[in-house]
Scaffold this active site. Structure first.
Site, PDB file in Angstrom:
ATOM      1  N   TRP A   1     -65.530  -7.542 -28.901  1.00  0.00           N
ATOM      2  CA  TRP A   1     -65.584  -7.608 -27.289  1.00  0.00           C
ATOM      3  C   TRP A   1     -66.656  -6.462 -26.807  1.00  0.00           C
ATOM      4  O   TRP A   1     -67.282  -6.810 -25.857  1.00  0.00           O
ATOM      5  CB  TRP A   1     -64.158  -7.336 -26.742  1.00  0.00           C
ATOM      6  CG  TRP A   1     -63.355  -8.705 -27.067  1.00  0.00           C
ATOM      7  CD1 TRP A   1     -62.349  -8.654 -27.898  1.00  0.00           C
ATOM      8  CD2 TRP A   1     -63.481  -9.864 -26.505  1.00  0.00           C
ATOM      9  NE1 TRP A   1     -61.615  -9.707 -27.826  1.00  0.00           N
ATOM     10  CE2 TRP A   1     -62.524 -10.729 -27.257  1.00  0.00           C
ATOM     11  CE3 TRP A   1     -64.646 -10.438 -25.743  1.00  0.00           C
ATOM     12  CZ2 TRP A   1     -62.249 -12.140 -26.983  1.00  0.00           C
ATOM     13  CZ3 TRP A   1     -64.442 -11.969 -25.501  1.00  0.00           C
ATOM     14  CH2 TRP A   1     -63.454 -12.647 -26.009  1.00  0.00           C
TER      15      TRP A   1
ATOM     16  N   ASP B   1     -62.751  -1.928 -20.271  1.00  0.00           N
ATOM     17  CA  ASP B   1     -62.115  -3.304 -20.593  1.00  0.00           C
ATOM     18  C   ASP B   1     -60.656  -3.071 -21.024  1.00  0.00           C
ATOM     19  O   ASP B   1     -60.606  -2.891 -22.383  1.00  0.00           O
ATOM     20  CB  ASP B   1     -63.115  -4.072 -21.558  1.00  0.00           C
ATOM     21  CG  ASP B   1     -62.754  -5.443 -21.753  1.00  0.00           C
ATOM     22  OD1 ASP B   1     -61.432  -5.862 -21.211  1.00  0.00           O
ATOM     23  OD2 ASP B   1     -63.265  -6.229 -22.418  1.00  0.00           O
TER      24      ASP B   1
ATOM     25  N   LYS C   1     -53.751 -12.303 -21.329  1.00  0.00           N
ATOM     26  CA  LYS C   1     -53.153 -11.450 -22.685  1.00  0.00           C
ATOM     27  C   LYS C   1     -51.914 -10.943 -22.459  1.00  0.00           C
ATOM     28  O   LYS C   1     -50.846 -11.153 -22.976  1.00  0.00           O
ATOM     29  CB  LYS C   1     -54.028 -10.559 -22.912  1.00  0.00           C
ATOM     30  CG  LYS C   1     -55.626 -10.785 -23.168  1.00  0.00           C
ATOM     31  CD  LYS C   1     -55.930 -11.589 -24.333  1.00  0.00           C
ATOM     32  CE  LYS C   1     -57.318 -12.301 -24.380  1.00  0.00           C
ATOM     33  NZ  LYS C   1     -58.356 -11.553 -24.241  1.00  0.00           N
TER      34      LYS C   1
HETATM   35  C1  PLP Z   1     -59.969 -11.941 -24.212  1.00  0.00           C
HETATM   36  C2  PLP Z   1     -61.001 -10.692 -23.847  1.00  0.00           C
HETATM   37  C3  PLP Z   1     -62.012 -10.937 -23.306  1.00  0.00           C
HETATM   38  C4  PLP Z   1     -62.657 -11.981 -22.872  1.00  0.00           C
HETATM   39  O1  PLP Z   1     -61.667 -12.582 -21.723  1.00  0.00           O
HETATM   40  P1  PLP Z   1     -62.093 -14.086 -20.963  1.00  0.00           P
HETATM   41  O2  PLP Z   1     -60.949 -14.208 -19.782  1.00  0.00           O
HETATM   42  O3  PLP Z   1     -62.147 -15.061 -22.109  1.00  0.00           O
HETATM   43  O4  PLP Z   1     -63.495 -13.982 -20.418  1.00  0.00           O
HETATM   44  C5  PLP Z   1     -62.852  -9.665 -23.159  1.00  0.00           C
HETATM   45  N1  PLP Z   1     -62.454  -8.232 -23.495  1.00  0.00           N
HETATM   46  C6  PLP Z   1     -61.353  -8.289 -24.339  1.00  0.00           C
HETATM   47  C7  PLP Z   1     -60.863  -7.057 -24.954  1.00  0.00           C
HETATM   48  C8  PLP Z   1     -60.446  -9.337 -24.701  1.00  0.00           C
HETATM   49  O5  PLP Z   1     -59.486  -9.162 -25.252  1.00  0.00           O
END
Ligand code: PLP
Length: 359
Positions: free
Chosen positions: A101, A171, A195
Site C-alpha cells: 500500500w 493511511d 475494512k
Molecule cells: C485497502 C487499502 C487501500 C485501498 O483502499 P481502496 O478503498 O480499495 O482504494 C489503501 N491502503 C490500505 C492500507 C488498505 O488496506
C-alpha cells in the site's frame, strides 16, 4: 455450522449492526423510506450524517480544528488527493515505504512531486516498520506520508512518528478505530471504510483546517478537500447508505466502550493467533514481533504443499476468506473489530488440530 469471515476487506461487520440495518431497511424510524431512498439533503439523512460525524469525532477525540470528510473513491483516490492538496508551493514529499500500500501511494505521488523515500523495509521483504532513527526526512518536504497498517504484509506501526513541523499524513484504511489515536499529532488521516467500519463506498478523511485551500486552481472540485469541507461533505451526492452503515458501526463501538475497548480486545485476539504461530512447527509469520499487525495476520506453512489443503479444510470448517493476497500468497486472517473473540479462538483451535493431524 458457525461461519467466520476473515476477509481483509470488504470485511465482517458487527452482527448487531447488520440486524439493526435489517430492522430499519424498509422504513427508517417511521419515515416511510429506506435510507437508500432518502434525499441526501432531507432532514432525515442530514440527521444520520450529522450523528455519524459526531460519533466518529467522539470515538477518536477529533479536535475542533480538524474537518471530518465523508468522501468516495477509496484510499486509492487519496493517494492522488494528498499530493494535489498538500504540496502547495513545495515540490517534494517524504514517504515511508513499508509494502504494497505504501508503494501504491508512492507511485501515485510521483505523478505530482519528487518523492523522497525517507525509509524503506524493502530490502528485508517488508517485514518490519522502520524505526524513527532510520528515517531520512528532507528539509523541503511538504508532508511525510506513512501507512499505519500494511494490510497485505501484516506490518503495523504501534507508535506515532515525529515529523516535526511538517504535516504527518497517514493511511489508516485497515486499522482506523482499532485503537485510540492522537489526532493532533497528524496533519491528515485517511482510510476506506470497508475494512473496519462499514460497506465499501465511503472514504473518511480527517484533516487539519489550516492545510485546506492549497490545491492549484485547476484541481477538479471533487478532488479538492476545501470544496468538500466547505460543503460539509455534501458538495455532490455522498454515499448515503455507506454513511448510514458506518454510523451504525460507530454507535456499536461507543456502546462497546469505544476505541480503548476495541484496542484491548484486538490486542488479545491477535496475541492468541501469534502465540499459536510462534509455538508451532508448521505455521510461520515473517514480521518482526514488535511490528506485527493486530488487524491482519499473514502466515505460511513450512510445508507449502499443505497450503491448499489447509485452505480447503478451513473453508469446509466455516473459516472463510483465509487466502493471502494474490501478490504474496499464503494465508491471512483479518481480525478487525467486528471479528468476535470466539472466531479467533475457533480458528486457533482448527489450526492446532490441523497441525497435529499433519505432524
Ligand atoms: C485497502 C487499502 C487501500 C485501498 O483502499 P481502496 O478503498 O480499495 O482504494 C489503501 N491502503 C490500505 C492500507 C488498505 O488496506
Amino acid at each position: 455450522m458457525k461461519i467466520y469471515n476473515f476477509s481483509a476487506g470488504p470485511a465482517v461487520l458487527p452482527q448487531p449492526v447488520l440486524e439493526r440495518a435489517r430492522e430499519e431497511l424498509l422504513d427508517w424510524r417511521g419515515s416511510g423510506m429506506s435510507v437508500m431512498e432518502m434525499s441526501h439533503r432531507g432532514k432525515e439523512f442530514i440527521s444520520i450524517a450529522e450523528r455519524a460525524e459526531a460519533d466518529l469525532r467522539t470515538l477518536l477525540a477529533v479536535p475542533e480544528n480538524y474537518k471530518v470528510l465523508f468522501l468516495q473513491g477509496g484510499a486509492t483516490t487519496q493517494f492522488a488527493m494528498v499530493p494535489m492538496n498538500l504540496l502547495g508551493e513545495r515540490r517534494r514529499a517524504d514517504y515511508i515505504h513499508t509494502g504494497e500500500w505504501a508503494k501504491k501511494a508512492i507511485v501515485e505521488a510521483r505523478k505530482y512531486c519528487d518523492v523522497n523515500v525517507a525509509a524503506s523495509s524493502e530490502a528485508q521483504k517488508f517485514s518490519y516498520a522502520p524505526v524513527q532513527s532510520e528515517w531520512q526526512l528532507s528539509a523541503e518536504a511538504a508532508y511525510v506520508h506513512y501507512t499505519a497498517n500494511e494490510t497485505i504484509g501484516g506490518v503495523e506501526f504501534h507508535w506515532i512518528p515525529d515529523a516535526g513541523a511538517v504535516p504527518l499524513v497517514c493511511d489508516i484504511s485497515s486499522n482506523m478505530l482499532s485503537r485510540p489515536l492522537p489526532i493532533e499529532r497528524f496533519g491528515l488521516l485517511y482510510g476506506g471504510a470497508q475494512k473496519n467500519i462499514g460497506p465499501a463506498g465511503l472514504t473518511i478523511v480527517i484533516v487539519r483546517e489550516d492545510l485546506l485551500g492549497k490545491a492549484p486552481a485547476r484541481t477538479p472540485s471533487m478532488l479538492d478537500y476545501a470544496v468538500h469541507a466547505e460543503a460539509d461533505s455534501m458538495y455532490n451526492t455522498p454515499p448515503t447508505w455507506a454513511i448510514y452503515m458506518a454510523g451504525l458501526t460507530f454507535q456499536w463501538m461507543l456502546e462497546q466502550g469505544g476505541v480503548s475497548a476495541m484496542e484491548e480486545r484486538n490486542a488479545y485476539k491477535a496475541a492468541l493467533l501469534y502465540e499459536l504461530i510462534d509455538r508451532s512447527g508448521l505455521y510461520v509469520n515473517p514480521v518482526r514481533r514488535e511490528d506485527r499487525s493486530r488487524m491482519n495476520v499473514p502466515f505460511t506453512l513450512r510445508r507449502t504443499e499443505l497450503e491448499p489443503v489447509f485452505l480447503k479444510e478451513a473453508e469446509a470448517a466455516g473459516f472463510l476468506q483465509l487466502k493471502g493476497h494474490r501478490s504474496v500468497g499464503g494465508m491471512r486472517a483479518s481480525l478487525y473489530n467486528a471479528m468476535p473473540l470466539a472466531g479467533v479462538q475457533a480458528l486457533a483451535g482448527f489450526m492446532a488440530e490441523f497441525e497435529a493431524r499433519h505432524a
